[in-house]
Design an enzyme around this catalytic site. Structure first.
Site, short mmCIF file in Angstrom:
data_model
loop_
_atom_site.label_atom_id
_atom_site.label_comp_id
_atom_site.label_asym_id
_atom_site.label_seq_id
_atom_site.Cartn_x
_atom_site.Cartn_y
_atom_site.Cartn_z
CG HIS A 102 -13.18 31.99 55.54
ND1 HIS A 102 -12.18 32.54 56.32
CD2 HIS A 102 -12.81 32.19 54.28
CE1 HIS A 102 -11.27 33.07 55.54
NE2 HIS A 102 -11.62 32.87 54.29
C1 LIG Z 1 0.02 25.73 55.43
C2 LIG Z 1 0.47 26.85 56.35
C3 LIG Z 1 -0.08 26.57 57.74
C4 LIG Z 1 2.01 26.80 56.33
O1 LIG Z 1 2.58 27.86 57.03
P1 LIG Z 1 4.19 27.87 57.29
O2 LIG Z 1 4.54 26.76 58.20
O3 LIG Z 1 4.54 29.25 57.70
O4 LIG Z 1 4.78 27.44 55.91
P2 LIG Z 1 5.46 28.30 54.73
O5 LIG Z 1 4.67 29.55 54.48
O6 LIG Z 1 6.91 28.40 55.01
O7 LIG Z 1 5.25 27.35 53.48
C5 LIG Z 1 5.91 26.11 53.37
C6 LIG Z 1 5.74 25.63 51.95
O8 LIG Z 1 4.35 25.29 51.72
C7 LIG Z 1 3.81 26.08 50.66
N1 LIG Z 1 2.44 26.42 51.07
C8 LIG Z 1 2.08 27.11 52.20
N2 LIG Z 1 0.74 27.18 52.27
C9 LIG Z 1 0.26 26.55 51.19
C10 LIG Z 1 -1.06 26.28 50.72
N3 LIG Z 1 -2.12 26.69 51.41
N4 LIG Z 1 -1.21 25.58 49.58
C11 LIG Z 1 -0.11 25.14 48.87
N5 LIG Z 1 1.16 25.35 49.26
C12 LIG Z 1 1.34 26.05 50.41
C13 LIG Z 1 4.72 27.28 50.57
O9 LIG Z 1 4.69 27.84 49.28
C14 LIG Z 1 6.06 26.68 50.90
O10 LIG Z 1 6.53 25.99 49.77
P3 LIG Z 1 8.14 25.94 49.45
O11 LIG Z 1 8.76 25.26 50.65
O12 LIG Z 1 8.20 25.16 48.18
O13 LIG Z 1 8.54 27.36 49.33
C15 LIG Z 1 -0.05 28.23 55.89
O14 LIG Z 1 0.58 28.59 54.68
C16 LIG Z 1 -1.58 28.25 55.67
O15 LIG Z 1 -2.09 27.89 54.60
N6 LIG Z 1 -2.29 28.74 56.71
C17 LIG Z 1 -3.73 28.94 56.68
C18 LIG Z 1 -4.00 30.41 56.46
C19 LIG Z 1 -5.47 30.76 56.34
O16 LIG Z 1 -6.34 29.91 56.16
N7 LIG Z 1 -5.74 32.02 56.45
C20 LIG Z 1 -7.06 32.53 56.43
C21 LIG Z 1 -7.04 33.73 57.31
S1 LIG Z 1 -8.45 34.71 57.08
#
Ligand SMILES: CC(C)(COP(=O)(O)OP(=O)(O)OC[C@H]1O[C@@H](n2cnc3c(N)ncnc32)[C@H](O)[C@@H]1OP(=O)(O)O)[C@@H](O)C(=O)NCCC(=O)NCCS
Length: 245
Positions: A102
């Site tokens: 969303h």
């Molecule tokens: C970006 C994303 C795909 C990364 O997932 P991942 O590969 O598991 O990565 P990690 O959680 O290990 O994060 C890696 C790094 O990015 C940072 N990070 C992750 N998501 C971030 C975001 N949205 N904004 C800023 N920083 C973010 C983490 O803090 C971490 O930083 P660090 O290495 O300094 O600790 C995930 O965090 C994301 O945002 N997914 C979308 C979720 C969503 O929209 N959900 C809605 C569901 S209703």
């Protein structure tokens, strides 16, 4: 047509851990309705029934909260999880198996920044197959988001994204780690979960260690037997192998 609808519904079930059946998806998922109406709007649009195309697109927006311009080109099994607040611009192009959450915008940028922002000119992003865009993310301009890339929630992306990259922040920067090669979907874009009971990388499993101990024990017994032979005394008795299954 029916096959395409079922494929859309199955694509949603495969990517939404909360979806239970094709019927539920067809009746209750705004993404399904938005894509269905977009197909109609797009068909009208490319046949130059522009007003009608816009009318269908606006109706879809009222019903689902997902605004897809009828000119946008969308691939197979497209899924907008939760719907609401999604905007997809006229010249956006979306590959197969793309997932948006969303609040995502696939938008243009201001004419002052992009001098080519006129009607008919490509000014919205292209998302290749398997891309996942997190909630609230803004992907702006005629940029290219490579295959299987992931855009973090609330990120703002204004430059091309490499295939398999994970982009976070404003402006979005690549997270430093190996890129994803496959377009395998992982809910919410998080990394594929590994088996929590599996040993860490480089450490052999308990079964492998038990097998190795067994081999070494057999080897030791053979050596003892040869030594006993040489010394003219009775050798050690081999014990039954342990079942490690
Ligand atoms: C970006 C994303 C795909 C990364 O997932 P991942 O590969 O598991 O990565 P990690 O959680 O290990 O994060 C890696 C790094 O990015 C940072 N990070 C992750 N998501 C971030 C975001 N949205 N904004 C800023 N920083 C973010 C983490 O803090 C971490 O930083 P660090 O290495 O300094 O600790 C995930 O965090 C994301 O945002 N997914 C979308 C979720 C969503 O929209 N959900 C809605 C569901 S209703």
């Amino acid at each position: 047509m029916w096959a395409e609808l079922r494929e859309d519904a199955r694509g949603i079930i495969a990517r939404d851990p909360a979806a239970r059946s094709v019927l539920e998806v067809m009746l209750l998922y705004p993404s399904f309705h938005a894509v269905l109406l977009h197909r109609l709007a797009h068909a009208l649009w490319i046949r130059d029934w522009r007003f009608l195309g816009r009318a269908v697109s606006q109706t879809a927006r009222w019903l689902t909260g997902i605004e897809i311009h009828p000119g946008a080109r969308i691939g197979r099994r497209f899924f907008v999880d939760h719907g609401m607040g999604v905007v997809i611009g006229e010249t956006a192009e979306i590959g197969d198996d793309v997932t948006l959450y969303h609040g995502v915008t696939l938008g243009g940028i201001l004419p002052s920044v992009n001098s080519g922002a006129q009607i008919g000119v490509k000014r919205h992003p292209t998302l290749e197959d398997g891309v996942i865009v997190g909630s609230g993310a803004q992907v702006l301009g005629a940029i290219h988001v490579g295959r299987a890339a992931r855009i973090g929630a609330n990120s703002v992306v204004t430059r091309d994204v490499d295939p398999g990259a994970t982009m976070v922040g404003i402006p979005a920067k690549a997270v430093r780690r190996a890129v994803r090669e496959a377009t395998t979907f992982c809910a919410y874009g998080v990394r594929e979960m590994s088996d929590p009971n599996a040993p860490p990388a480089g450490v052999p499993s308990a079964e492998a260690m038990a097998r190795r101990i067994e081999e070494l024990e057999q080897h030791l017994l053979a050596l003892e037997a040869r030594l006993a032979d040489a010394e003219g005394r009775p050798g050690a008795v081999a014990r039954e192998p342990v079942d490690v299954a």
